[in-house]
Design a protein around this motif. Structure first.
Motif, PDB file in Angstrom:
ATOM      1  N   ASP A 100       0.860  -1.182   0.000  1.00  0.00           N
ATOM      2  CA  ASP A 100       0.000   0.000   0.000  1.00  0.00           C
ATOM      3  C   ASP A 100       0.901   1.238   0.000  1.00  0.00           C
ATOM      4  O   ASP A 100       1.627   1.494   0.954  1.00  0.00           O
ATOM      5  CB  ASP A 100      -0.892  -0.001   1.240  1.00  0.00           C
ATOM      6  N   TYR A 101       0.838   2.018  -1.067  1.00  0.00           N
ATOM      7  CA  TYR A 101       1.722   3.173  -1.242  1.00  0.00           C
ATOM      8  C   TYR A 101       1.095   4.478  -0.750  1.00  0.00           C
ATOM      9  O   TYR A 101       1.734   5.525  -0.836  1.00  0.00           O
ATOM     10  CB  TYR A 101       2.114   3.314  -2.718  1.00  0.00           C
ATOM     11  N   THR A 102      -0.100   4.434  -0.216  1.00  0.00           N
ATOM     12  CA  THR A 102      -0.758   5.674   0.202  1.00  0.00           C
ATOM     13  C   THR A 102      -0.009   6.391   1.335  1.00  0.00           C
ATOM     14  O   THR A 102      -0.143   7.599   1.482  1.00  0.00           O
ATOM     15  CB  THR A 102      -2.222   5.420   0.617  1.00  0.00           C
ATOM     16  N   ALA A 103       0.789   5.676   2.099  1.00  0.00           N
ATOM     17  CA  ALA A 103       1.569   6.304   3.180  1.00  0.00           C
ATOM     18  C   ALA A 103       2.627   7.266   2.627  1.00  0.00           C
ATOM     19  O   ALA A 103       3.142   8.112   3.357  1.00  0.00           O
ATOM     20  CB  ALA A 103       2.249   5.231   4.026  1.00  0.00           C
ATOM     21  N   PHE A 104       2.934   7.153   1.346  1.00  0.00           N
ATOM     22  CA  PHE A 104       3.946   8.006   0.722  1.00  0.00           C
ATOM     23  C   PHE A 104       3.325   9.209   0.011  1.00  0.00           C
ATOM     24  O   PHE A 104       4.040  10.035  -0.544  1.00  0.00           O
ATOM     25  CB  PHE A 104       4.769   7.199  -0.285  1.00  0.00           C
ATOM     26  N   HIS A 105       2.001   9.312   0.042  1.00  0.00           N
ATOM     27  CA  HIS A 105       1.306  10.362  -0.705  1.00  0.00           C
ATOM     28  C   HIS A 105       1.724  11.770  -0.247  1.00  0.00           C
ATOM     29  O   HIS A 105       1.643  12.111   0.929  1.00  0.00           O
ATOM     30  CB  HIS A 105      -0.204  10.210  -0.562  1.00  0.00           C
ATOM     31  N   GLY A 106       2.199  12.552  -1.199  1.00  0.00           N
ATOM     32  CA  GLY A 106       2.564  13.938  -0.942  1.00  0.00           C
ATOM     33  C   GLY A 106       3.817  14.134  -0.113  1.00  0.00           C
ATOM     34  O   GLY A 106       4.074  15.230   0.374  1.00  0.00           O
ATOM     35  N   LYS A 107       4.623  13.105   0.043  1.00  0.00           N
ATOM     36  CA  LYS A 107       5.825  13.184   0.876  1.00  0.00           C
ATOM     37  C   LYS A 107       7.080  13.041   0.023  1.00  0.00           C
ATOM     38  O   LYS A 107       7.022  12.565  -1.111  1.00  0.00           O
ATOM     39  CB  LYS A 107       5.781  12.108   1.954  1.00  0.00           C
ATOM     40  N   ALA A 108       8.195  13.427   0.595  1.00  0.00           N
ATOM     41  CA  ALA A 108       9.499  13.204  -0.044  1.00  0.00           C
ATOM     42  C   ALA A 108       9.961  11.826   0.415  1.00  0.00           C
ATOM     43  O   ALA A 108       9.991  11.538   1.607  1.00  0.00           O
ATOM     44  CB  ALA A 108      10.489  14.268   0.376  1.00  0.00           C
ATOM     45  N   VAL A 109      10.298  10.967  -0.538  1.00  0.00           N
ATOM     46  CA  VAL A 109      10.651   9.591  -0.210  1.00  0.00           C
ATOM     47  C   VAL A 109      12.148   9.375  -0.410  1.00  0.00           C
ATOM     48  O   VAL A 109      12.674   9.566  -1.508  1.00  0.00           O
ATOM     49  CB  VAL A 109       9.855   8.576  -1.050  1.00  0.00           C
ATOM     50  N   ALA A 110      12.803   8.981   0.665  1.00  0.00           N
ATOM     51  CA  ALA A 110      14.218   8.622   0.634  1.00  0.00           C
ATOM     52  C   ALA A 110      14.279   7.109   0.437  1.00  0.00           C
ATOM     53  O   ALA A 110      13.905   6.354   1.331  1.00  0.00           O
ATOM     54  CB  ALA A 110      14.901   9.023   1.929  1.00  0.00           C
TER      55      ALA A 110
END
Length: 166
Positions: A57-67
Motif C-alpha cells: 500500500d503506497y498511500t503512506a507516501f502520498h505527498g511526501k518526499a521519499v528517501a
C-alpha cells in the motif's frame, strides 16, 4: 531638557538578515527501505520482489518526499530502482536514492536556489547562525549571495563576522 531620542544601532547599521531556516522544506521525508523486499533480506529474487512491491500500500507516501535506501549490504540491480520509482511516482511529491538527511538537505538547497535575491542587491547581509543547518547550505548561501551583496556576513545582526566585502 534634551529631546535626543536613543538611536537603535542595529537598525542604523543597515544590515539585512538572510535566514536559511525560512527555506527549510515543508515536505515530510519518509523512508522506503528496499531491504523489506529482499529474499531473506539478502538478495533480489525477481518474482518475489515484484509480488512484494505489487501488494504494498503506497498511500503512506502520498505527498511526501521519499528517501529510497537499502539498509543492508546487498547488490541491487538497476531495474529494481526503476520498479520502485514507477510505483512511488504516483504518490510521492519527491523521490531520490538518498538517506533522509541528505534528501532533506537536497530539498532545502533547491529552495535556496529558487530564492529571488534581488532584494539583497548592494546590501550588507548577514546569514543568520542557526544550529542544525547543514554546512552545505551555508556554502550555497555564500555562493548565491556574494554576487549581489555589498558585504556578506555570518552570525547575528548585532555581532556579525565579515565573510566578504566588495
Amino acid at each position: 531638557m534634551s529631546s535626543d531620542m536613543p538611536v537603535n544601532k542595529l537598525d542604523a547599521s543597515g544590515i539585512v538578515a538572510f535566514d536559511l531556516i525560512d527555506y527549510k522544506p515543508d515536505l515530510e521525508v519518509v523512508v522506503f527501505d528496499i531491504r523489506e523486499h529482499l529474499y531473506m533480506e539478502m538478495i533480489i529474487k525477481e518474482k518475489e520482489f515484484r509480488e512484494s512491491v505489487g501488494k504494498m500500500d503506497y498511500t503512506a507516501f502520498h505527498g511526501k518526499a521519499v528517501a529510497v535506501i537499502c539498509s543492508v549490504d546487498a547488490i541491487i540491480p538497476p531495474w529494481v530502482y526503476m520498479i520502485i520509482g514507477e510505483r512511488l511516482h504516483a504518490y510521492a511529491a519527491y523521490l531520490s536514492f538518498k538517506d533522509p538527511v541528505e534528501l532533506e538537505t537536497e530539498l532545502w538547497a533547491m529552495n535556496v536556489n529558487n530564492v529571488d535575491l534581488s532584494a539583497y542587491k548592494d546590501q550588507k547581509v548577514v546569514v543568520r547562525a542557526r544550529a542544525g543547518i547543514p554546512p552545505a547550505l551555508y556554502m550555497l548561501a555564500a555562493k548565491r549571495l556574494a554576487p549581489f551583496v555589498k558585504t556578506l556576513m555570518y552570525g547575528e545582526v548585532g555581532m556579525p563576522k565579515v565573510i566578504y566585502k566588495k
